[in-house]
Enzyme design. Structure first.
Site, PDB file in Angstrom:
ATOM      1  N   HIS A 138       0.824  -1.221   0.000  1.00  0.00           N
ATOM      2  CA  HIS A 138       0.000   0.000   0.000  1.00  0.00           C
ATOM      3  C   HIS A 138       0.848   1.257   0.000  1.00  0.00           C
ATOM      4  O   HIS A 138       0.415   2.310   0.452  1.00  0.00           O
ATOM      5  CB  HIS A 138      -0.965  -0.015   1.200  1.00  0.00           C
ATOM      6  N   CYS A 154       3.346  22.240  -3.628  1.00  0.00           N
ATOM      7  CA  CYS A 154       4.751  22.189  -4.058  1.00  0.00           C
ATOM      8  C   CYS A 154       5.228  23.605  -4.387  1.00  0.00           C
ATOM      9  O   CYS A 154       4.407  24.525  -4.586  1.00  0.00           O
ATOM     10  CB  CYS A 154       4.814  21.306  -5.309  1.00  0.00           C
ATOM     11  N   SER A 190      -3.869  -8.507  10.828  1.00  0.00           N
ATOM     12  CA  SER A 190      -4.663  -7.944   9.731  1.00  0.00           C
ATOM     13  C   SER A 190      -6.094  -8.470   9.792  1.00  0.00           C
ATOM     14  O   SER A 190      -6.326  -9.644  10.062  1.00  0.00           O
ATOM     15  CB  SER A 190      -4.054  -8.313   8.363  1.00  0.00           C
TER      16      SER A 190
HETATM   17  N1  APR Z   1      -1.911  -8.037  17.907  1.00  0.00           N
HETATM   18  C1  APR Z   1      -2.631  -8.764  16.997  1.00  0.00           C
HETATM   19  N2  APR Z   1      -3.685  -8.269  16.310  1.00  0.00           N
HETATM   20  C2  APR Z   1      -4.021  -6.985  16.554  1.00  0.00           C
HETATM   21  C3  APR Z   1      -3.330  -6.157  17.481  1.00  0.00           C
HETATM   22  C4  APR Z   1      -2.234  -6.745  18.163  1.00  0.00           C
HETATM   23  N3  APR Z   1      -1.505  -6.040  19.053  1.00  0.00           N
HETATM   24  N4  APR Z   1      -3.940  -4.930  17.499  1.00  0.00           N
HETATM   25  C5  APR Z   1      -4.958  -5.000  16.601  1.00  0.00           C
HETATM   26  N5  APR Z   1      -5.004  -6.226  16.053  1.00  0.00           N
HETATM   27  C6  APR Z   1      -5.875  -6.706  14.969  1.00  0.00           C
HETATM   28  C7  APR Z   1      -7.301  -6.231  15.022  1.00  0.00           C
HETATM   29  O1  APR Z   1      -8.089  -7.231  15.649  1.00  0.00           O
HETATM   30  C8  APR Z   1      -7.675  -6.075  13.546  1.00  0.00           C
HETATM   31  O2  APR Z   1      -8.404  -7.195  13.063  1.00  0.00           O
HETATM   32  O3  APR Z   1      -5.321  -6.154  13.802  1.00  0.00           O
HETATM   33  C9  APR Z   1      -6.335  -6.013  12.816  1.00  0.00           C
HETATM   34  C10 APR Z   1      -6.101  -4.709  12.106  1.00  0.00           C
HETATM   35  O4  APR Z   1      -7.031  -4.643  11.065  1.00  0.00           O
HETATM   36  P1  APR Z   1      -7.130  -3.314  10.174  1.00  0.00           P
HETATM   37  O5  APR Z   1      -7.131  -2.126  11.070  1.00  0.00           O
HETATM   38  O6  APR Z   1      -8.257  -3.523   9.222  1.00  0.00           O
HETATM   39  O7  APR Z   1      -5.737  -3.275   9.406  1.00  0.00           O
HETATM   40  P2  APR Z   1      -5.353  -3.964   8.042  1.00  0.00           P
HETATM   41  O8  APR Z   1      -5.866  -5.360   7.972  1.00  0.00           O
HETATM   42  O9  APR Z   1      -3.893  -3.753   7.857  1.00  0.00           O
HETATM   43  O10 APR Z   1      -6.140  -3.065   6.964  1.00  0.00           O
HETATM   44  C11 APR Z   1      -5.850  -3.295   5.609  1.00  0.00           C
HETATM   45  O11 APR Z   1      -7.139  -1.325   5.055  1.00  0.00           O
HETATM   46  O12 APR Z   1      -7.743   0.852   5.421  1.00  0.00           O
HETATM   47  C12 APR Z   1      -6.947   0.031   4.653  1.00  0.00           C
HETATM   48  O13 APR Z   1      -4.963   0.674   3.599  1.00  0.00           O
HETATM   49  C13 APR Z   1      -5.483   0.349   4.850  1.00  0.00           C
HETATM   50  O14 APR Z   1      -3.607  -1.170   4.778  1.00  0.00           O
HETATM   51  C14 APR Z   1      -4.891  -0.946   5.355  1.00  0.00           C
HETATM   52  C15 APR Z   1      -5.894  -1.975   4.883  1.00  0.00           C
END
Ligand code: APR
Length: 245
Positions: A120, A152, A192
């Site tokens: 990303h 810019c 994730s």
């Molecule tokens: N340890 C393990 N899991 C965790 C922790 C932790 N300390 N803290 C939070 N989580 C989990 C949450 O339960 C959640 O399901 O991490 C997950 C984070 O999910 P998102 O916030 O949706 O992040 P991500 O999966 O990276 O999102 C994907 O969405 O908004 C877009 O571009 C953005 O890259 C991002 C993409």
């Protein structure tokens, strides 16, 4: 949790092409908010306004306010956490094939991981939409102090190097991530929610190519049913236990 970690330890001991696939939960212990789950950013900021390319083109001030108030302050002071360093240790032990991250904070590289695919984009690359000149996060923040949206020196509007909703992922990164998922022996999802595509298609691609699929995430994910192991715990703690002898 310990029983699942010892099962994971056994699988790691016979793997040498592990892909670590990280999401916002991986950087939570570095003080960077996640997007979803408890207290997620998207419950405060509507992503269709604050992080969508079409809205950005109409009015970039929403994204840049989000950057100024939320993203810059936390990413600027963020440091790698135990999870980042555990992946560096696994790399030293010859276990890591590659890291595929959805995160834009650059903490894997800062911790010392050598082969990172940034699906990303990353927040270090900010550029002018007119002349393509690059600006650092700090330079952009200083411009933001005097004008919003930041412009810019040529007058063009600055755009983040992170992928906004509605934008394609960097094709080279996506191609490499697909090849990597097809050639690993373990696909380790770390922090994730697995709801954003095409990134979230990678675990199933790995599984289809005979990799062991492991999901370490506090909340359940839509792909838990195809995983070999699911650990609903803090990812830094799980990885620290994983590398401890
Ligand atoms: N340890 C393990 N899991 C965790 C922790 C932790 N300390 N803290 C939070 N989580 C989990 C949450 O339960 C959640 O399901 O991490 C997950 C984070 O999910 P998102 O916030 O949706 O992040 P991500 O999966 O990276 O999102 C994907 O969405 O908004 C877009 O571009 C953005 O890259 C991002 C993409």
């Amino acid at each position: 949790m310990d029983e699942l970690i010892s099962k994971l330890k056994k699988l790691v001991s016979v793997s040498d092409k592990i892909v670590a696939f990280t999401g916002a939960g991986f950087s939570a212990d570095s003080g960077i908010s996640t997007f979803r789950g408890a207290g997620g950013l998207w419950s405060k900021y509507d992503p269709s306004i604050y992080a969508d390319i079409n809205y950005f083109i109409q009015d970039p001030s929403y994204y840049w306010n989000f950057f100024k108030d939320e993203r810059y302050p936390t990413i600027k002071k963020a440091q790698p956490n135990d999870g980042h360093y555990a992946l560096v240790e696994l790399e030293k032990r010859g276990k890591i094939y590659r890291i595929i991250t959805q995160n834009i904070d650059g903490l894997h590289q800062l911790a010392g991981s050598s082969d990172v695919i940034e699906l990303h984009g990353n927040t270090r690359k900010i550029f002018c939409m007119s002349c393509n000149k690059n600006y650092s996060m700090n330079e952009t923040y200083n411009i933001l102090k005097r004008e919003l949206p930041p412009r810019c020196s040529c007058g063009g509007i600055l755009k983040p190097g992170t992928v906004l909703f509605g934008e394609p992922l960097p094709q080279a990164a996506l191609d490499m991530a697909n090849i990597t998922a097809k050639n690993c022996d373990m696909f380790l999802v770390l922090g994730s929610s697995l709801v954003v595509y095409p990134a979230a298609s990678l675990p199933a691609i790995a599984k289809k190519n005979d990799a062991v699929l492991v999901i370490v995430n506090i909340d359940p994910t839509p792909l838990d049913n195809i995983a070999d192991i699911v650990i609903n715990e803090n990812v830094s703690k799980v990885l620290s236990k994983l590398i401890s002898h």
